[in-house]
Design a protein around this motif. Structure first.
Motif, mmCIF file in Angstrom:
data_model
loop_
_atom_site.group_PDB
_atom_site.id
_atom_site.type_symbol
_atom_site.label_atom_id
_atom_site.label_comp_id
_atom_site.label_asym_id
_atom_site.label_seq_id
_atom_site.Cartn_x
_atom_site.Cartn_y
_atom_site.Cartn_z
ATOM 1 N N SER A 141 3.732 8.354 -11.887
ATOM 2 C CA SER A 141 2.771 8.975 -10.976
ATOM 3 C C SER A 141 2.304 8.000 -9.909
ATOM 4 O O SER A 141 2.070 6.816 -10.186
ATOM 5 N N ILE A 142 2.138 8.505 -8.690
ATOM 6 C CA ILE A 142 1.653 7.658 -7.600
ATOM 7 C C ILE A 142 0.162 7.360 -7.737
ATOM 8 O O ILE A 142 -0.388 6.579 -6.961
ATOM 9 N N ARG B 136 -0.510 10.972 1.372
ATOM 10 C CA ARG B 136 0.151 11.318 0.117
ATOM 11 C C ARG B 136 -0.185 12.741 -0.284
ATOM 12 O O ARG B 136 -1.183 13.315 0.166
ATOM 13 N N ASP B 137 0.658 13.287 -1.140
ATOM 14 C CA ASP B 137 0.432 14.595 -1.748
ATOM 15 C C ASP B 137 0.569 14.378 -3.254
ATOM 16 O O ASP B 137 1.681 14.317 -3.780
ATOM 17 N N THR B 138 -0.550 14.249 -3.912
ATOM 18 C CA THR B 138 -0.503 13.937 -5.347
ATOM 19 C C THR B 138 0.058 15.099 -6.165
ATOM 20 O O THR B 138 0.643 14.873 -7.225
ATOM 21 N N PHE C 203 4.626 10.464 -1.096
ATOM 22 C CA PHE C 203 3.820 9.937 -0.013
ATOM 23 C C PHE C 203 4.670 9.910 1.257
ATOM 24 O O PHE C 203 5.896 9.966 1.187
ATOM 25 N N SER C 204 4.001 9.847 2.383
ATOM 26 C CA SER C 204 4.713 10.051 3.629
ATOM 27 C C SER C 204 4.346 9.017 4.689
ATOM 28 O O SER C 204 3.320 8.348 4.605
ATOM 29 N N LEU C 205 5.210 8.941 5.679
ATOM 30 C CA LEU C 205 5.042 8.036 6.806
ATOM 31 C C LEU C 205 5.240 8.818 8.085
ATOM 32 O O LEU C 205 6.188 9.592 8.201
#
Length: 119
Positions: free
Chosen positions: A28-29, A73-75, A80-82
Motif C-alpha cells: 500500500s502507498i 495520489r489516489d489511495t 500516484f501520479s505526476l
C-alpha cells in the motif's frame, strides 16, 4: 513483492502537460514510512529526481521543477501520479517511479516509460 508500473502517453507535444500514473501492487502507498518517487533520465544524462509523495500524503518537489510539477495520489486505486506542465523537448526522458524506505535508497523501481516531447 512490490511492483510499480508507469502508465502514460509516449508522445507529448511541446507546451502541453505530461501526465503519468504509477500503479502499485504488492504493497500500500499509505504504509508507513515509505516515500513514492518520480525520477527521470534524459538521453545521455544521469538520473534526475523530480519529486515524491510520502505515505502520509506529504509532497516534495525538486526546486528546479517545482513550478511545473504536480504530484498526487489516489489511495483507493493505490496509485500516484505526476503532471509536468509546459513541456519542451528537454523533458524527453525515461520516466520512472520508485519506492524508497525513509532514509534509505530506492528499493523498488518501475520498468520506466519513454516520453518524447515533439511536435
Amino acid at each position: 513483492q512490490v511492483q510499480l508500473q508507469e502508465s502514460g502517453p509516449g508522445l507529448v507535444k511541446p507546451s502541453q502537460t505530461l501526465s503519468l500514473i504509477c500503479i502499485v501492487s504488492g504493497g500500500s502507498i499509505t504504509t508507513s514510512s515509505y516515500v513514492w518517487n518520480w525520477i527521470r533520465q534524459p538521453p545521455g544524462k544521469g538520473l534526475e529526481w523530480m519529486g515524491a509523495i510520502r505515505y502520509d500524503g506529504r509532497i516534495y518537489y525538486s526546486p528546479s521543477l517545482k513550478s511545473r510539477t504536480s504530484i498526487s495520489r489516489d489511495t483507493s486505486k493505490n496509485q500516484f501520479s505526476l503532471q509536468l506542465s509546459s513541456v519542451t523537448p528537454e523533458d524527453t526522458a525515461v520516466y520512472y517511479c520508485a519506492r524508497a524506505p525513509a532514509g534509505v535508497g530506492y528499493e523498488y523501481w518501475g520498468q520506466g516509460t519513454q516520453v518524447t516531447v515533439s511536435s
